[in-house]
Design a protein around this motif. Structure first.
Motif, PDB file in Angstrom:
ATOM      1  N   VAL A  62      -6.528 -34.700 -30.765  1.00  9.04           N
ATOM      2  CA  VAL A  62      -7.205 -35.570 -29.798  1.00  9.04           C
ATOM      3  C   VAL A  62      -6.575 -36.958 -29.804  1.00  9.04           C
ATOM      4  O   VAL A  62      -6.389 -37.550 -30.871  1.00  9.04           O
ATOM      5  N   GLU A  63      -6.227 -37.439 -28.611  1.00  5.84           N
ATOM      6  CA  GLU A  63      -5.805 -38.832 -28.474  1.00  5.84           C
ATOM      7  C   GLU A  63      -6.975 -39.628 -27.901  1.00  5.84           C
ATOM      8  O   GLU A  63      -7.410 -39.413 -26.764  1.00  5.84           O
ATOM      9  N   THR A  94       2.827 -37.185 -24.754  1.00  9.12           N
ATOM     10  CA  THR A  94       1.972 -36.602 -25.788  1.00  9.12           C
ATOM     11  C   THR A  94       1.450 -35.267 -25.305  1.00  9.12           C
ATOM     12  O   THR A  94       1.277 -35.056 -24.103  1.00  9.12           O
ATOM     13  N   ASP A  95       1.217 -34.333 -26.255  1.00  7.27           N
ATOM     14  CA  ASP A  95       0.603 -33.057 -25.896  1.00  7.27           C
ATOM     15  C   ASP A  95      -0.821 -32.977 -26.447  1.00  7.27           C
ATOM     16  O   ASP A  95      -1.440 -31.921 -26.490  1.00  7.27           O
ATOM     17  N   ARG A  96      -1.335 -34.127 -26.891  1.00 14.62           N
ATOM     18  CA  ARG A  96      -2.696 -34.166 -27.442  1.00 14.62           C
ATOM     19  C   ARG A  96      -3.726 -34.274 -26.307  1.00 14.62           C
ATOM     20  O   ARG A  96      -3.425 -34.782 -25.214  1.00 14.62           O
TER      21      ARG A  96
END
Length: 636
Positions: A62-63, A94-96
Motif C-alpha cells: 500500500v502506498e 509504483t506498482d503499490r
C-alpha cells in the motif's frame, strides 16, 4: 515538553488499538473507490495516526498518499482538486495500491455543530456518481466529529457510500489539558489569527464534551454552555455575527432550566451585542432587557452598568438621542459610585457620541477630552484610539481639518501598533472624508480603497456600503455622475437590507442631486421626496434642511421661483435653529441667484453678501472666490 508529547502519543495509540487494527484491515481489503471516515478531534492525534499508518504500511503493498487541504478554506469542487493531486502522484512509478488519506477538509466543510449549508458539500452530493470513474481509489477522510456530522447531514448521498467509520478517542490526559487551556485562557478582544486558533481549540473541546448523536451528560451542561458563550464571543470579535448568534442561541437552549445563572445573563447580553452588530435592533433590545432583568434580580450592579450602556448604544443607533443620554447617565452614576474609572472613561466617550449626533460639538469635545484624560492617566493606550478617532469627527464638524487629520493619524497608529486591522477600516474611511474636504481627491480615493479592502476582508457588508456611499460622494464632486450613481445604488440596496433608514435617506438625496445635474427633474423630485419622508418619519429635523435646500434648487431650475424661495427659507430656518452657520452660506448664495433672476439686484447683492461673510468666517476660499465673482458680476 517533548517527553510529554511522546507519552500522549503512546497513550492515544494504546487506547485506540482495536480501532487502529480495524482501520488497517479496511485499508488492506479496500479496492477501487472505497470510502472511509476517520473521526479524530485533536490535531496532535491526527499527526500521531498518520505516523503510525506510515510505519505499519511501509513494508506492505500500500502506498499511502496524505493530501492536506487545510489551506483551502474556499474549496468547493473537491473532485477536481483530488484529480489534480492524483495526477501529480501518478508521475511516480509504483506498482503499490494507492490509498488517499485526506486531511484538513474541515476548514471548507466547517467543524461547527451549528450553521449553514457549506458549498463544498452541495457539490460533493451532486457529483457523487462521477467519483467511480475519476477517483477510483480508496479514500480515507480524517475529520473531527462535527465535520463528519455535517457530511452525513448535507451530503447524504455521498455519505451513503461510506464503508466504514473509525472513531478514535482522545486520551483523558489530553482532554484534561485541553480543558485547562480552553477555560483558563482569556478571550482576545481584537480580530486576529490567534483568535481564530482559539476558536478551533474551543470547538475541539466542545466536540469532546458533546459528541454528535449522544445525549449530553448532566455534568457537561454548564461547561458546554460556557463553551458556546466563548465561541460565540470569539466569532463576534472576528466580525462573524451570524455564527456568533448560532452558538449563543445554542448555549441559551442548554441553560433553559437554569435561567437565573450568571452565564445565562452573559449569553443574553452577548446575543444583544450580536443583534446590534447585525443591526437587528428590536432583537438586541429584547436580549439586553432579559439580561438586565437577571442582573437586577441578582443585585449585580456591575452588569447593570454595562447593559445600560448597551441599551444606550442601541438607542443612539436608532437616533433616539434623549433615551441614549438617559441610559448613559444612569450607567455613569453607577460607575462613579463604584469608583470605576475605566467605565467612567467609556461612558464619557459615549456621551460624547450622543452630543456629536445632536450637533452639540463643544459638549462632545468636552466629554471626549474627559474620557481621554482618564485613559491617559491609567495608561489605557488601546482604547485611546477610539477617543482620538471621535475627536477627529468633532474637528471635521468644526471644520478644523488639519486637527482632524492629526487625531485620526494618532488613532490609526495605535490600532496598527495593537494589530487591530478591522478597526483601522473606520479610521481610513474618516481620513478619506477629511482629505476630500480639503480637495485632495487622489488621497481620499486611496483612503476609501484601504477601508473597503479591510471591510471586504471581514465581510462587513454594511461598512462596505457606508464607504461605497462616501466614494460616491467623491465621484459626485468630480462630476463622474454615472459612476457615482452606481456606488449610491449599490450602497442603497445594502442599507435597505440592513433597515438603516438614515443612510437610505442620504443615498436617495444624493441620487436626487445626480438626477438634477442630469436635468431629470421628475426623478430628482421623487428621490428628494423619498429622503424627506424618511427624515420626517424619524424626526431628523436637521437632515431635512439640506433636502429642502436641494428641493429649492430643483424648483428654481423648473422656473418656479416662489416655491424655490419657500424651500430655501425652510432650510435657513432649520440651519439657524441648529446653529449651523456654515451650511447657511450656499442657501444665501442660491437666494441671491434667484432674486437676481427675478430682477431684484439689490436684494440679490444682500443675500450674496451674507453668503460671502460666512465663507470668510470659516475660511472657505473656494466659496469666497465663487460668491465674490457673482457680486462683481452684479456690480458691473
Amino acid at each position: 515538553m517533548l517527553e510529554q508529547l511522546r507519552q500522549n502519543r503512546s497513550v492515544f495509540l494504546e487506547q485506540n488499538q482495536e480501532e487502529f487494527a480495524e482501520l488497517l484491515t479496511f485499508i488492506d481489503f479496500a479496492q477501487g473507490l472505497t470510502i472511509g471516515f476517520i473521526e479524530i478531534n485533536q490535531e496532535p492525534d491526527k499527526a500521531t495516526l498518520v505516523a503510525a499508518l506510515r510505519e505499519h504500511l511501509a513494508e506492505s503493498d500500500v502506498e499511502l498518499a496524505v493530501l492536506n487541504f487545510s489551506q483551502e478554506k474556499n474549496l468547493r469542487f473537491l473532485r477536481e482538486a483530488l484529480i489534480e493531486r492524483i495526477n501529480r502522484i501518478k508521475t511516480r512509478p509504483t506498482d503499490r495500491k494507492l490509498v488517499l488519506l485526506i486531511q484538513g477538509l474541515e476548514v471548507a466543510i466547517g467543524s461547527d455543530g451549528v450553521g449553514a449549508y457549506p458549498p463544498i458539500l452541495q457539490d460533493l452530493n451532486f457529483v457523487r456518481d462521477a467519483y467511480r470513474q475519476s477517483v477510483a481509489y480508496p479514500l480515507l477522510f480524517v475529520l473531527p466529529d462535527y465535520a463528519i456530522t455535517r457530511i452525513s447531514k448535507y451530503a447524504p448521498d455521498f455519505w451513503a457510500w461510506q464503508s466504514g467509520v473509525f472513531r478514535f478517542k482522545t486520551s483523558q490526559q489530553s482532554l484534561e489539558q485541553l480543558k485547562v487551556e480552553a477555560f483558563d485562557r482569556p478571550l482576545a478582544h481584537i480580530a486576529s489569527t490567534e483568535n481564530e486558533a482559539q476558536i478551533e481549540q474551543l470547538k475541539q473541546l466542545l466536540m469532546e464534551l458533546r459528541p454528535s448523536g449522544q445525549t449530553i451528560l448532566p455534568q457537561n451542561l454548564k461547561p458546554c454552555s460556557e463553551l458556546y458563550y466563548k465561541i460565540g464571543s470569539a466569532y463576534l470579535t472576528q466580525q462573524q455575527p451570524e455564527k456568533a448568534r448560532d452558538y449563543l442561541q445554542e448555549g441559551l437552549r442548554l441553560l433553559e432550566r437554569n435561567r437565573d445563572s450568571d452565564l445565562y445573563q452573559s449569553l443574553y447580553r452577548r446575543l444583544g451585542n450580536v443583534y446590534e452588530k447585525m443591526r437587528q435592533f428590536d432583537q438586541a433590545i429584547t436580549a439586553y432587557e432579559e439580561a438586565l432583568k437577571i442582573a437586577r434580580s441578582q443585585n449585580h450592579s456591575e452588569m447593570v452598568k454595562v447593559i445600560l450602556s448597551d441599551l444606550a448604544e442601541v438607542a443612539l443607533e436608532q437616533r433616539k438621542f434623549d433615551q441614549a443620554r438617559m441610559f448613559y447617565q444612569q450607567s455613569l452614576e453607577i460607575a462613579k459610585s463604584q469608583k470605576d474609572f475605566f467605565a467612567q472613561a467609556s461612558t464619557y466617550h459615549n456621551l460624547g457620541n450622543v452630543a456629536l449626533e445632536m450637533r452639540e460639538h463643544g459638549q462632545a469635545k468636552d466629554y471626549y477630552q474627559k474620557a481621554l484624560q482618564i485613559k491617559i492617566d491609567y495608561d489605557d493606550r488601546y482604547t485611546q484610539a477610539s477617543t482620538y478617532h471621535q475627536l477627529g469627527n468633532v474637528a471635521v464638524e468644526m471644520r478644523e481639518y488639519e486637527q482632524a487629520i492629526n487625531y485620526y493619524q494618532k488613532a490609526l497608529q495605535i490600532k496598527i501598533d495593537y494589530g487591530d486591522r478591522y478597526s483601522q477600516g473606520s479610521t481610513y474611511h474618516q481620513l478619506g472624508i477629511v482629505v476630500q474636504k480639503i480637495l485632495k481627491y487622489e488621497q481620499a480615493k486611496h483612503y476609501y480603497q484601504q477601508a473597503l479592502k479591510i471591510f471586504n476582508e471581514y465581510n462587513d457588508r454594511f461598512s462596505q456600503a457606508q464607504t461605497g456611499y462616501q466614494f460616491g460622494n467623491l465621484l459626485l464632486e468630480l462630476q463622474d455622475y454615472e459612476q457615482a450613481k452606481k456606488y449610491y445604488q449599490q450602497a442603497l440596496q445594502i442599507f435597505i437590507e440592513y433597515s438603516d433608514y438614515f443612510f437610505q435617506a442620504r443615498a436617495y438625496q444624493n441620487l436626487g442631486i445626480i438626477a438634477l445635474k442630469l436635468q431629470d427633474y421628475e426623478q430628482a423630485k421623487k428621490y428628494y421626496q423619498q429622503a424627506l419622508q424618511i427624515f420626517s418619519k424619524y424626526n431628523d429635523r436637521y437632515s431635512q434642511a439640506s433636502v429642502y435646500g436641494q428641493l429649492g434648487v430643483l424648483t428654481e431650475s423648473m422656473g418656479e421661483y416662489q416655491g424655490a424661495k419657500v424651500y430655501y427659507q425652510q432650510a435657513l430656518q432649520i440651519f439657524s435653529k441648529y446653529n449651523d452657520r456654515y451650511s447657511q452660506a450656499p442657501i444665501y448664495n442660491q437666494l441671491g441667484l434667484l432674486t437676481e433672476a427675478e430682477g431684484n439686484p439689490a436684494e440679490a447683492r444682500n443675500y450674496l453678501q451674507q453668503a460671502l461673510e460666512i465663507c470668510f468666517e470659516f475660511g472657505d476660499n473656494r466659496g469666497i472666490t465663487s460668491v465674490q465673482e457673482q457680486i462683481d458680476r452684479l456690480s458691473s
